[in-house]
Scaffold this active site. Sequence first.
Site, short mmCIF file in Angstrom:
data_model
loop_
_atom_site.label_atom_id
_atom_site.label_comp_id
_atom_site.label_asym_id
_atom_site.label_seq_id
_atom_site.Cartn_x
_atom_site.Cartn_y
_atom_site.Cartn_z
N GLU A 1 0.84 -1.20 0.00
CA GLU A 1 0.00 0.00 0.00
C GLU A 1 0.88 1.26 0.00
OE1 GLU A 1 -1.46 2.81 3.24
OE2 GLU A 1 -2.24 0.82 3.71
N HIS A 2 1.91 1.27 0.81
CA HIS A 2 2.84 2.41 0.86
C HIS A 2 3.56 2.59 -0.47
CE1 HIS A 2 3.35 3.78 5.22
NE2 HIS A 2 2.32 2.95 5.23
#
Length: 804
Positions: free
Chosen positions: A56-57
Site C-alpha cells: 500500500e505504501h
Amino acid sequence: MPAPTHPRPHTETLANGLRVTLRHVPGLKRSAAALRVAAGSHDVPLAWPGLAHFLEHLLFLGTERFPAGEGLMAYVQGHGGQVNASTRERTTDYFFELPTKAFSAGLERLSDMLAQPRMKPEDQLREREVLQAEFIAWSQDPAAQQQFALFEGLPAEHPLRGFHAGNRDSLQVEQAAFQQALNDFHQQFYQTGQMTLSLVGPQSFEELKALAEQFSQALPAGDNVAQAATVPLTVKSYQQVSERRGNFLFAFDYLPESSVEALAFLCHWLNSTKPGGLPAHLQQQKLADGLKAAPVYHFNGQALLQLEFTAPPESLNAIREQILDWLNFFAQQDWAPLRKEYAALLERQQQVSGALQLARLDSEQLENGLSDRGAEALTQILSEIGTVDNFSEHWHLPAANPFLRANEPLANAGLIRGQTSAHRGLRTFAQDRSRGRRERSPMQFSQALPDSTDEGAIYLRWQMKAAASTDLHSRLQRSLRQTQQDAREAGVELTFSATGNQWLLKLSGLQEPMPGVLEHALKCLIQVDADSTLAEPKPPLILIRQLLELLPEHVLPSAKTGDDAKHLWTTSRWDGLALGLDQQTQSAMGLALSRIPGTPDNQLPTPAAITAHKHWSHIDTASSEHALLLFCPTANRDIADEAAWRMLAQLCQTPFYQRLRVELQLGYAVFIALRQIQGQTALLFGVQSPSAKPAELLKHIQQFLIAIPALIEQLDEASLSQQRQNLADQFGDATLASRDAAELLWQARLAGHSSDYLEQLISAIGQLDRQTLLAAAQRVINAEGGWLCLASDPAPQTAWQATK
C-alpha cells in the site's frame, strides 16, 4: 429543502469483472472515489508479515507515467482535496476527494498507480524505514498495545493473534523470495475481479459510469480469488482487563452475511447513554463509565464484538452480569420502533455526508438500516451469546431522539409587516420585541451564504472573565454529551471549546433541527453545576496529535482560570454568526437566542495575536518519541498576506513531505498545512520522529524554509499560473462546500474582515506574482509574524522565549 440523498447507490459489475457502485448527488460540489481491494494483512504469506501494508505504501511512490511529484497524493493536495489509504485484515482501501473538474485526472492517477507501480529497490529500502518508524511508534503506543492485547483470548493459530504491522526484520526486501512474494501478491489481488470501485459526485449517472469504465480499462482483468481461509475462533466469549480499562469480547464463527448490519444495529443501542440503557445504569451503579461497543473483526462468517469500559478490575463480574442482563432484555423487545429510528438517523447521516464519506460508505455495501435478514441475523447473534427471557425490570428502551422529528413549517416564517418572501435579505429582530429580549442582537444572520440549501452553521462566542479550569472544562463537555449524540444522529455536528478566555459553541449541518439543538445545548451548559461527575478519561493520543490538540491554547495569551461557572456566564460578553439559515430557521431560533447567557456585545475585540518573537512551549509527555509543531503566522491580518500564505502552503506540501519523510526518513508523521486559529492565519509544520530530537527536527524545517525561495524561482510562468488557478478554484462557489465556507467566514469575522471575504480572497490569490511570493517567503523565514514552537523537549537555544 432539497430531497434527501438516495439511500442506495446503483451497483453493477463491468464486463472485465470490476464491481462498481455509482451515486449521483446533485447538491455536491466535489467528487470522490473509494477503491476496495479484497485482500489485506491476513492474506499475505506467513513468512512476510506486513507485506500488504508495505505494498500500500509503495503504490504512492509514483509510476513511470506519474512520478511522485505528479502522482495521486501530490495532485490531490495541489487541488485542496483529501487522499489516504488503509490496510485492514481482509481489505485494502484507497480513497480520495477532489473538485469535480479535477476528478477524472485523479482517477487516472489512481488506476495507474494500482496497475503500474515501479517498486524500485531503492524506493523499497527507504519506505521500509518509514514502516520501521511506524512500528516503533506502534510498539510504544498504549492504545495500540491495548488493541493488540484484545486478541489474547483467541486461539494462538488464528491470524488475529499474529504480527502484521511490518518492520525492518519482517520486510526482507533484499531477498529474492520476498520480491517474488510481493509481486505475486500484487498480481493475484490487484486485478478487477478482486476490486470494488465506488464513485460519488454531482455528475450524471451516465458520466459516472463512463468514468468507471475508463478507470477499469487501465487495470489487469481477472476473476475473483478466494481469500486465505482462517481457523475457527472456537471461544464464545472472554475478558481482557488492564488497570482502569476492561473489555468483554463475544466471538462468532458461523454468522450470515447480514450479520454486519445486525452488529452495527446492536452496537448503536448498546452505546446509547440515555436513561434506562446499559451505559447509564453502569454509571449510576458506579460500576463503570465510558462504555463503547464495536465490532472489531468480521470476515467470512466470523465476527468479534468488543465492549470496552472504564472500570476497576474488581467490578468485572458485576459488569458482566449487567451486560448479559441488558442483552436478555434487548432480545425480548419489539425492535420495530428502534429499526424505524435507526433508519431515520442513517438517512440523516447520508444527507450531511460529503462525497468522500458517501463513497467509503458505499464501498461497505451495507443496508440503510436493519433489514429483515439483518433482524434474523441479530436474533442468531443474541441466541449464540446465550440470552434468555429473564431480565431485570429497571431496563427500558431509550427515548426517541427529539431532533429526528421534523418541525411543522411556520406560515410566512420570519416575515414582518410589509415584508414578503422577496425581502429575505432584510432580516431584523423587530419581530422579537414581544419576547422582551434585546432588539439589537449581536447574533449576525449573514447573507454571505445562500439560504436555499438544507445546511447551515451557527457560531456563538463568549469572552469570559477567566479561562475554564480543567475541572470545569470537563464538566462542560460532559454536560453536552447526550445532546451532542442526539444532534449528530439528526445531522448536526455540535462542538464546544474553551480556549483561554474565548469560549465557542458551534453547530453545523442540517439547519432544520438547529434551533432545538441550540436550545438544548445552552440549557446543558448553563446547568453544568447540577452534574458533579467528571468526564471519563480520553484514550491516549499519539504524540503529534497531543501537540495539535494543545496548539490553540498556546496561540492565545494565557489567562487566569476560574471554576465558578455561574459567575463566569453572568459576567461574560457574547456575539455570534449564523450562515445559510432560511427565514423559517431564523424565526425558530427566537427562544434559544433569548436564553443565551451573558451580555450581548457587538464590539467584542479581535483575539490578540502572539507577539513577533520566537516562543517555545515544552510539552512534557510520557512518549519516548519526539515531535515538533512550528506555527508561523502572518505579521498582520491582511487578506493579501493570507493569500500568499495559502499559496506557500500549497507549493510546499509535496516537497516538504518528500524531503523530510522520504529522503531524510525522519519520521512517518510529516506535514505542512495552513491553519487558522482565532482568526490568525499561519503555516503549520509538523513532524513526529522515533529518533530525531526536536532541535534536529527544527533545524531541518529551517533548512527547508530557507530553500523555499529557490522552489518559487524554479516554477515557470505556466506552472505558477496553474498553481494560482488551482488555489483560487478551491474557494469558488462551484467547489467550496457550505460547511467549509462557513468556517472560513467565521475565521474571517474573527480577523475583522467583511462579509465579502471570499470574493476578496479569490481576488487576492489572482494577484499573486513571483515577487509577492518571494517576499512572503522571506517574511516567514525572518519570523516577522513570530514563531510558536510546541515540542517534546525544552528550547534548544536562547533565541527562543520559553512559555507555558
